[in-house]
Enzyme design. Structure first.
Site, PDB file in Angstrom:
ATOM      1  N   ASP A 237      46.777 -33.498  13.916  1.00  0.00           N
ATOM      2  CA  ASP A 237      47.664 -34.120  14.890  1.00  0.00           C
ATOM      3  C   ASP A 237      49.029 -34.404  14.267  1.00  0.00           C
ATOM      4  O   ASP A 237      49.467 -33.643  13.400  1.00  0.00           O
ATOM      5  CB  ASP A 237      47.015 -35.398  15.441  1.00  0.00           C
ATOM      6  CG  ASP A 237      47.291 -35.604  16.914  1.00  0.00           C
ATOM      7  OD1 ASP A 237      48.420 -36.004  17.249  1.00  0.00           O
ATOM      8  OD2 ASP A 237      46.392 -35.339  17.734  1.00  0.00           O
ATOM      9  N   HIS A 309      51.102 -40.146  18.284  1.00  0.00           N
ATOM     10  CA  HIS A 309      49.970 -39.466  18.928  1.00  0.00           C
ATOM     11  C   HIS A 309      48.767 -39.397  17.986  1.00  0.00           C
ATOM     12  O   HIS A 309      47.630 -39.689  18.369  1.00  0.00           O
ATOM     13  CB  HIS A 309      50.425 -38.057  19.350  1.00  0.00           C
ATOM     14  CG  HIS A 309      49.495 -37.327  20.260  1.00  0.00           C
ATOM     15  ND1 HIS A 309      48.406 -36.605  19.789  1.00  0.00           N
ATOM     16  CD2 HIS A 309      49.492 -37.164  21.606  1.00  0.00           C
ATOM     17  CE1 HIS A 309      47.782 -36.043  20.819  1.00  0.00           C
ATOM     18  NE2 HIS A 309      48.414 -36.375  21.930  1.00  0.00           N
ATOM     19  N   SER A 510      43.942 -35.193  25.450  1.00  0.00           N
ATOM     20  CA  SER A 510      44.131 -35.505  24.028  1.00  0.00           C
ATOM     21  C   SER A 510      43.258 -36.669  23.592  1.00  0.00           C
ATOM     22  O   SER A 510      42.803 -36.717  22.440  1.00  0.00           O
ATOM     23  CB  SER A 510      45.589 -35.893  23.751  1.00  0.00           C
ATOM     24  OG  SER A 510      46.384 -34.798  23.425  1.00  0.00           O
TER      25      SER A 510
END
Length: 558
Positions: A237, A309, A510
């Site tokens: 990520d 994220h 996600s």
């Protein structure tokens, strides 16, 4: 399609174009990643006559597997085929000591970037389209000889849109809608601003800060874990940010998060070598394992669209399996973009780590689960297009590593890879059982999130809308929509750039993905490692079956 408007080309030379860059704010992102969109209306058909679907890819590279790069005669044959198009391929393999040491152990299937250059006698004034070169190679040499050669696709994080970056509000490709609805490339933003075309809300949360009054998840001592070690979940990520729930350290010190400086340096070497060979300015480096905040427009100080994220994903794994150690590999830029080449390098690095751990008898270095909250829409769903990615995943699952991948956020059934490789391209149900494609439910778990992709290839479901998790302790330059002083104190609206609470609410497949990844790790924690490598996939399958039973009790199994 011919060359770009305004260019001049000798009429005796073959045209170099195949697609044009779009207009509007999305151009900034395309330029940042040297990318172009494959336009089905003008692109060459494949050798079998099929028209490609739209996809996003680097405009100056092709991916070529190492087996062909290592074979000088085979590589020269590629260049002979494309020479009439005025093009030549140049393989870019870093010359650093790190790369030269690892190179002999890398799989023949691992692709490297090959720069598309003009031949010395070319009369073109721009590079030929890599798609046109790929089609010619396949037509002249056949599919077997060109297996593994492909476009360098842009891939992106599967989280919904948020504001912060000045170009397209964090949307890399025209608010995720370049060709009609539900067909974006990469990020998979549902319908711009988290709303449908009629203004209906489709998602709750786009990294909105929240205050959480809860203790940190409780971890057991390693000695109390049935497997005798912590399960390891690799998260590919944006990296990891500072957070009190997620201490980073050496595995010997039993941290929640482990980083991989050697992988980050390999990746940084590859990106630097490519930039130097191409003559482009180097882009933001991925050498640091840390989540970064304001890379796109540092002069403005705004938090980038996908900053945090990786920290958010890591927190969800930790919530669902506090006993796990999370191996953070930074592969996504802060705008949520990467390429399939970078993802493939990360998967190969993980394979080498697992192989070494098995050979050396160091189970603490094993990897049990890989969490991939990213993907892209390929130009075709044949086995050739996705061969290298599907094989990289299968090499891990053959070692007993379960790969969990996001299904995408565009309310479409169009295959989003690598998740869609969970089902064979011909629609049969004997795809890779240890590749888990995860769609998103709403917070209640009773309904499918409006933005979630779905199809026969989506094999598991979990809440991915309105989830709360960890974010780095950041304060950006943005302020609330209202701010004034009254009676000696400041009154303001919510400040979306103030993440100093350490928690936020976000939405996307996600985030459904690490929920399933954490559940799998939790079931593996008390399953001892088998003595035989061949038994490791059975251990993983048994844990997955336990998770399936649990999903049924929650009503999430569909």
């Amino acid at each position: 399609m011919g060359p770009h408007a305004g260019s001049t080309v000798d009429e005796d030379c073959p045209p170099g174009g195949g697609t044009r860059l779009p207009v509007g704010p999305a151009v900034a992102l395309l330029e940042r990643h040297r990318a172009r969109i494959l336009d089905p209306a003008s692109a060459l058909a494949t050798p079998d006559g099929a028209k490609p679907a739209s996809t996003l890819y680097r405009g100056d590279t092709l991916l070529v597997p190492l087996r062909l790069v290592r074979d000088a005669e085979a590589f020269a044959r590629l260049n002979e085929v494309i020479a009439p198009m005025g093009a030549v391929l140049e393989a870019v393999v870093p010359a650093t000591k790190r790369w030269q040491e690892v190179l002999p152990r890398l799989s023949d299937d691992l692709p490297v970037s090959t720069l598309v250059r003009l031949t010395e006698d070319s009369c073109l004034d721009q590079l030929p389209d890599p798609w046109a070169l790929l089609v010619r190679l396949r037509r002249k040499l056949g599919m077997a000889e060109t297996q593994g050669i492909g476009l360098e696709h842009l891939a992106g994080a599967a989280s919904v849109e948020l504001h912060g970056t000045p170009f397209g509000h964090g949307q890399p490709f025209g608010h995720g809608q370049p060709f009609g609805h539900g067909q974006p490339f990469g990020h998979g933003q549902p319908f711009g601003h988290g709303q449908g075309p009629a203004g209906l809300p489709l998602a709750t949360g786009s990294r909105n800060p929240v205050r959480l009054f809860m203790p940190r998840p409780r971890r057991r001592d390693v000695d109390d874990i049935g497997a005798g070690r912590r399960p390891v979940v690799a998260v590919l990520d944006t990296g990891i940010g500072e957070h009190p729930w997620l201490p980073v350290g050496d595995p010997c010190d039993d941290p929640v998060v482990e980083i991989a400086p050697d992988f980050q340096q390999l990746l940084a070497d590859a990106e630097a070598a490519l930039a130097a060979a191409s003559g482009h300015q180097p882009g933001p480096s991925l050498a640091s394992p840390n989540d970064q905040r304001d890379v796109v427009q540092p002069l403005l100080g705004l938090t980038d669209s996908h900053s945090g994220h990786g920290t958010f994903v890591t927190g969800l794994v930790h919530q669902n399996c506090p006993d796990a150690r999370i191996l953070s590999l930074r592969v996504l830029h802060t705008d949520g973009v990467t390429t399939d080449r970078i993802v493939l390098l990360a998967l190969e690095w993980l394979r080498l780590r697992v192989v070494a751990a098995l050979a050396d008898g160091t189970p603490e270095k094993l990897v049990d689960v890989v969490s991939l909250s990213l993907g892209f829409y390929p130009e075709a769903d044949d086995t050739q297009t996705g061969y290298l990615l599907a094989e990289a995943v299968r090499k891990l699952t053959d070692l007993g590593v379960t790969v969990v991948a996001a299904a995408g956020n565009d309310a479409t059934a169009r295959p989003f890879v690598p998740a869609a490789h969970a089902l064979n391209a011909d629609g049969s149900n004997n795809g890779n059982e240890l590749l888990v494609a995860v769609g998103a439910l709403n917070a209640s778990g009773k309904t499918v999130a409006a933005f979630s992709n779905e199809g026969d290839w989506v094999t598991r479901w979990a809440p991915g809308n309105a989830l709360v998790s960890t974010v780095p302790l950041w304060q950006g330059s943005g302020t609330g929509s209202l701010e004034l002083e009254s009676a000696g104190q400041v009154r303001s609206g919510p400040d979306g750039d103030d993440l100093t609470t350490g928690f936020a609410v976000w939405a996307g497949t996600s985030f459904a993905t690490p929920v399933i990844a954490g559940m799998l790790a939790d079931r593996l924690a008390d399953r001892p490692d088998p003595d035989e490598v061949a038994e490791r996939p059975h251990r993983a399958a048994a844990a997955l079956a336990e998770v399936d039973d649990y999903l049924k009790t929650l009503g999430w199994k569909r």
